[in-house]
Design an enzyme around this catalytic site. Structure first.
Site, PDB file in Angstrom:
ATOM      1  N   GLY A 167       4.037   5.354   5.410  1.00  0.00           N
ATOM      2  CA  GLY A 167       5.431   5.064   5.708  1.00  0.00           C
ATOM      3  C   GLY A 167       6.304   5.473   4.529  1.00  0.00           C
ATOM      4  N   ILE A 169       7.115   4.101   1.635  1.00  0.00           N
ATOM      5  CA  ILE A 169       6.592   3.987   0.268  1.00  0.00           C
ATOM      6  C   ILE A 169       5.415   4.931   0.048  1.00  0.00           C
ATOM      7  CG2 ILE A 169       5.605   2.425  -1.447  1.00  0.00           C
ATOM      8  CD1 ILE A 169       7.130   0.131  -0.037  1.00  0.00           C
ATOM      9  N   SER A 188      -3.688   7.256   7.867  1.00  0.00           N
ATOM     10  CA  SER A 188      -2.591   6.570   8.535  1.00  0.00           C
ATOM     11  C   SER A 188      -2.910   6.469  10.013  1.00  0.00           C
ATOM     12  CB  SER A 188      -1.290   7.351   8.316  1.00  0.00           C
ATOM     13  OG  SER A 188      -0.277   6.823   9.154  1.00  0.00           O
ATOM     14  N   THR A 248       0.116  -2.255  -4.561  1.00  0.00           N
ATOM     15  CA  THR A 248       1.459  -2.821  -4.692  1.00  0.00           C
ATOM     16  C   THR A 248       1.929  -3.338  -3.334  1.00  0.00           C
ATOM     17  OG1 THR A 248       2.364  -0.625  -4.305  1.00  0.00           O
ATOM     18  CG2 THR A 248       2.213  -1.344  -6.605  1.00  0.00           C
ATOM     19  N   ARG A 250      -0.026  -5.615  -0.341  1.00  0.00           N
ATOM     20  CA  ARG A 250      -0.351  -7.028  -0.138  1.00  0.00           C
ATOM     21  C   ARG A 250      -1.825  -7.230  -0.435  1.00  0.00           C
ATOM     22  NH1 ARG A 250       3.132 -10.362   3.051  1.00  0.00           N
ATOM     23  NH2 ARG A 250       1.483 -11.921   2.927  1.00  0.00           N
ATOM     24  N   GLU A 278       0.075 -16.439  -5.148  1.00  0.00           N
ATOM     25  CA  GLU A 278       1.131 -16.077  -6.102  1.00  0.00           C
ATOM     26  C   GLU A 278       2.050 -17.262  -6.313  1.00  0.00           C
ATOM     27  OE1 GLU A 278       3.078 -12.554  -4.672  1.00  0.00           O
ATOM     28  OE2 GLU A 278       1.278 -11.345  -4.827  1.00  0.00           O
ATOM     29  N   HIS A 297       3.790  -9.371  -9.146  1.00  0.00           N
ATOM     30  CA  HIS A 297       4.605  -9.032  -7.974  1.00  0.00           C
ATOM     31  C   HIS A 297       6.010  -8.566  -8.397  1.00  0.00           C
ATOM     32  CE1 HIS A 297       4.669  -9.787  -3.385  1.00  0.00           C
ATOM     33  NE2 HIS A 297       5.490  -8.805  -3.695  1.00  0.00           N
ATOM     34  N   ALA A 298       6.032  -7.575  -9.252  1.00  0.00           N
ATOM     35  CA  ALA A 298       7.287  -7.106  -9.851  1.00  0.00           C
ATOM     36  C   ALA A 298       7.704  -5.739  -9.331  1.00  0.00           C
ATOM     37  CB  ALA A 298       7.144  -7.046 -11.373  1.00  0.00           C
ATOM     38  N   ALA A 299       6.892  -5.135  -8.460  1.00  0.00           N
ATOM     39  CA  ALA A 299       7.136  -3.741  -8.072  1.00  0.00           C
ATOM     40  C   ALA A 299       8.504  -3.547  -7.421  1.00  0.00           C
ATOM     41  CB  ALA A 299       6.039  -3.252  -7.119  1.00  0.00           C
TER      42      ALA A 299
END
Lengths: 330, 330
Positions: A167, A169, A188, A248, A250, A278, A297-299
């Site tokens: 997709g 990203i 995919s 990055t 889940r 988290e 979880h900063a992406a």
């Protein structure tokens, strides 16, 4: 906790409540809220509150709500349904946070936001990868302590980047990887002929095939009941010695517990921004296995992505009030 | 210190001496040395020796020498000229290490190696940049200490990458930056029409113009008497608040002392792999100014680049023995 209110005295106007927030978003909200002047009143709570009762109290009397990162359970949704007619969710995968069927029955419009963080997440995936290949953070810490100790690096040029999920990203990561002169391989469920051609990407028959034939594997699938655990322990075993896994997306995409076990072997690397729990518990096997680079979880969290996200939330709510279908999911 | 010798008993064969080495190269030399069987004897010293007298003693009787990172001063060159007829330099900028005129007079062939580390250095420049924009190394250190503290990032997409010097490495950096969706601006003394077109690059009229109009500036000039101090304090002052300077080329390209002074203002960032004195002294202003990410001249040092470098050195010497002009400078 502080509350920001616009035109609170104009009680004839409908009310938008943003019942919690994160610091990085407050600035962007402040910038955009004046756009609601004459359309609705706004009540923005600036703290990161997750207690359901407090949230319910804060949303009392709201016509529209912006939901930043809290789960709207069925009880909360029922309470909200007394007045709320629009929930604008500050993320993409809203079906993991709100029961959409139920919302539809209550007559609540649900909006999400899309592609606000494609660049942010894609760039973070590459940043995780580069800390593995070039160890700049590690050397920088040494240098600031007065230690001169060059570390060997690995090159990305000519290596194969395997991308799971193609997709927004996934394609963005592929474009960056092409810039590095990497070869692109994709798994995919959907065809993406044009993007595949543009990026000279090869197609993998299965996730297992992709893991077995890539030097780097990066996960970019949406999380839902079809993708939970889609990467199995068997797939992880197919990773060759020296290869690198980037996640990055889940943590739940990977079969529970299998990643720490694979990493314990010590022959692969992983760059991880997402975790089963988290914030990550203080005691967690991923903190101690070798070869991991971890971020909290900063992406998604760049200046630009946050601004995009807030911009879209604002547009969703304005669309609701002005009768346009902006970002409507149900 | 240990010595690796091939066919030492065959004294009728000429002698190649590699009088010092770095650990990361030894493995590659070991792999390639058998190619000299029947062509010459080889004597490889595996330690990082820089004492001129020791080096001179080690090179005694050599016909050819591979020079790894030590300066061949005029005295040493005279001593070597008694027997040596080929010096293969394990880097590109050999004119900073050997007096080429003098070597020519002595009848010594000088070889260098080229483009062996373009990918390595370009990727390291991006790695330095990404530690500034995404702080993965910093967050990873936190995470391994049990701290969950996401840091805000900056996006590269849509920003302008200014490149000073558009040779092999500069162009490589530009290609990666295009993959990120950055706009490319170039200052170069040479025209590079095809590459400029391919990368949709704009041309800067001056270094000052480039510094004033870029979000990121990366230096990729060769170092010589024309480029020493080519980036002035005035150019550094032109950098806008929040912009980023990357130097993986040579510290001497920047006017002496001016970079630490500019960084003291605290409104820009720098990612630096090169320094006026290397190893960097324990007390150095660059260690304490804000906004710096530092690595110890490690950009060139990847598995692939080292192998490329050793491969070319071997080819240079073999060319000398077999009468081919491989990598010949004079």
């Amino acid at each position: 906790m502080s509350v920001i209110e616009t035109t609170p005295s104009r009680e004839g106007l409908p009310l938008l409540v943003i019942p919690n927030c994160v610091p990085v978003m407050v600035k962007a909200f402040r910038e955009f809220l004046p756009e609601f002047d004459g359309i609705c009143r706004v009540r923005l709570f600036t703290d990161t509150m997750l207690d359901e009762e407090v949230l319910a109290r804060r949303m009392k009397g709201a016509d529209a709500v912006i939901v930043v990162g809290f789960h709207v359970g069925d009880d909360l949704l029922r309470t909200m349904s007394q007045t709320v007619r629009c929930i604008a969710f500050g993320g993409t995968g809203v079906d993991n946070y709100v029961n959409l069927e139920q919302a539809k029955e209550y007559g609540i419009r649900i909006c999400n936001i899309v592609h606000y963080g494609d660049a942010a997440v894609a760039e973070h995936a590459i940043a995780l990868l580069m800390e593995i290949t070039r160890r700049v953070g590690e050397m920088n810490a040494d240098m600031h302590e007065g230690v001169w100790h060059p570390l060997d690096g690995m090159e990305l040029y000519g290596k194969t980047m395997g991308i799971v999920g193609f997709g927004g990203i996934g394609q963005w990561v592929a474009r960056i990887a092409r810039g590095f002169g990497m070869n692109i391989k994709v798994w995919s469920r959907h065809p993406h002929e044009e993007a595949m051609r543009e990026l000279q990407a090869a197609s993998a028959e299965s996730i297992h095939d992709l893991f077995a034939s890539s030097d780097v594997v990066s996960l970019h699938l949406a999380y839902n009941r079809n993708t939970r655990g889609i990467v199995t322990a068997d797939d992880l075993d197919a990773l060759r010695a020296g290869s690198i896994l980037i996640n990055t997306a889940r943590a739940e995409l990977i079969e529970a517990g299998s990643l720490a076990k694979r990493l314990e072997k010590g022959d692969i690397y992983a760059g991880l921004d997402v975790f089963d729990r988290e914030p990550m518990p203080e005691v967690d096997p991923l903190r101690v296995v070798p070869g991991t680079i971890l971020t909290p979880h900063a992406a998604w969290c760049t200046d630009t992505a946050v601004r995009n996200a807030v911009r879209q939330c604002i547009d969703s709510v304005r669309g609701f009030y002005t009768g346009e279908a902006t970002n409507v999911v149900v």
